[in-house]
Every structure is written in C-alpha cells, then in structure tokens.
Design an enzyme around this catalytic site. Structure first.
Site: not given
Length: 266
Positions: A58-59
């Site tokens: 996600h990051e």
C-alpha cells in the site's frame, strides 16, 4: 526519467520485507498442509504477516506513483525498499493496524508516506498518488478472493480457505475506510486537488483528527453495523460467505474459543 534519479540501493528490496514474506509463505504452507500442531497459531502468523505485506505494498504504491509523478526525493527516504520501518512511523503504519486486526478484525489504514507535493504537477497526478494505496488493497483482495470468485474454494483446505476469507475481509474494510473522503485519509487526498482553495484551507486543520473521528464513529453500533453490512456485501459479491470470513477471524484469534459451526466446512 524519474526512476533514473534514484540510486540502485534506493530500490533494493529490504531484508525485513523478505523476512516477513518468508514468514507468510512458511505459515501459509503450514496452514494449507495442516503441518502445524496448532493450526490457529499458524493462521495467526500467516494472516498477520500477509497483512503487513499488504501494508508495505500500500505504502509502496503511494511512493512509486509519487516518484513517477515528479517527487524524486522518494528514493532517498527508503520508500522503494518495501521496508515497513521506513513508512512514516512504525507505530502508526504497522503496529496500530496489526493491533486493530487482532482486537476487532478491522483493516485500519496505515499512515501515508511523506510526499513532497510541491514537486508534483497536475491535479490528476495528486489524485492518483492518493488513490494508489487503497487500489493496492483492492487488488490484494481480488487475488486472495480468487478461489472464491473462480468457484475453486472447495478444493482449498478448510483452514487456509478461512484464512483467505479473513484476509479478504481485512483488505475490503481497509479499502473502504481509505476511500472515505475524510481529511487525513486517502479518499480525501483523491478529491482535495479539485476543491476550492478556501475549503482546502479550512479542512487542513482536521486532517490529523480524521482517522480518529472515523474510528470513534465505528464504535457507534448503528454506524458499525452499516459499515460491516457494506463489507459483507462486497465479500458476497466476491463469492466469500459470511461464515468463511467469520470462521477465519475466530481461527485467527487462536486464544479464543471458536463457534462450533467453524469445525465443519461450509
């Protein structure tokens, strides 16, 4: 061109991430084969490791999109290494999301990477950077749910099937929460570039409290029920039954007694 501005070491996958991925692979194998003496513990380790992997992805998606959008400072910050310790703050991005999974089976959005927005040109690029993270959760959910929506779940061992169903629930809940247009969450980041300047200035002060507000509202029974109704509707659309995801949650909480129906394959 922007990728060339990063050093080779900036893009080298972190041994920390590789180690977490190895834990997910080994415990996933143990869950699939029934090798573990305590299947609940194997599911706990598998789901937790896989959840951390999804947080890293996600990051990373935010960072990679920002890099190609013009923020060449991303590489030097270590965001392209998938090292969970590099993403904002280990407590906010990793520890708290894992604790929320353990406590309530909710996919808590992690803290976003620090992006130098002044380097990004164009509103569409700003929106895409914000959307990249939760879209990764959507993709992760689709992959985990593949045996269900492909009609092959019956050939998957029961405990592993339950674990996948719970992982899908976590990814779906994280995507929904992330896409809420609340200051401080990715959903607001998607629409923020398109808002009038005056409104953006007024909402800036609420960004640090947005996530706290959302989770305070989730303690309201009617809001909590509506949220999980939406989550379960999405799961059903993906072919994941309520029973499978619930049993995955109880199996994950190996220190608790699971309902009797979880001992029988649905």
């Amino acid at each position: 061109m922007t990728t060339a501005a990063t050093r080779p070491g900036d893009r080298r996958v972190s041994p920390v991430f590789v180690g977490i991925l190895a834990v997910a692979a080994v415990t996933g194998w143990a869950t699939w084969t029934g090798f573990a003496a305590k299947p609940g513990l194997a599911v706990f380790l598998f789901v937790t490791a896989a959840w951390i992997v999804s947080l890293c992805l996600h990051e990373y998606a935010h960072a990679r999109t920002a890099l190609h959008g013009g923020d060449i400072s991303i590489g030097a910050k270590g965001y392209l290494t998938l090292n969970p310790l590099k993403y904002t703050h280990a407590l906010l991005s990793i520890v708290l999301p894992v604790l929320f999974v353990i406590a309530g089976g909710i996919g808590l959005p992690g803290g976003a990477v620090f992006i130098e927005r002044g380097r990004i040109r164009g509103r569409w690029r700003h929106s895409l950077i914000s959307a990249a993270g939760p879209l990764t959760n959507v993709a992760f959910a689709l992959v985990c749910a593949a045996p269900f929506w492909l009609g092959a779940a019956g050939s998957v061992p029961r405990d592993f099937r339950y674990a996948l169903a719970f992982l899908v629930l976590l990814q779906v809940s994280a995507a929904i929460l992330n896409f809420l247009p609340v200051p401080g969450l990715d959903g607001y980041g998607v629409i923020e570039p398109w808002l009038p300047y005056g409104i953006k200035r007024q909402l800036e002060t609420f960004a640090q409290f947005g996530m706290l507000l959302v989770f305070a509202l989730l303690w309201v029974p009617s809001v909590n029920a509506a949220f999980f109704d939406l989550v379960y509707d999405v799961l059903r659309a993906l072919g994941v039954s309520d029973g499978a995801s619930d049993c995955g949650y109880w199996l994950y909480r190996f220190w608790s007694e699971a309902p009797a129906y979880c001992a029988v394959s649905p």
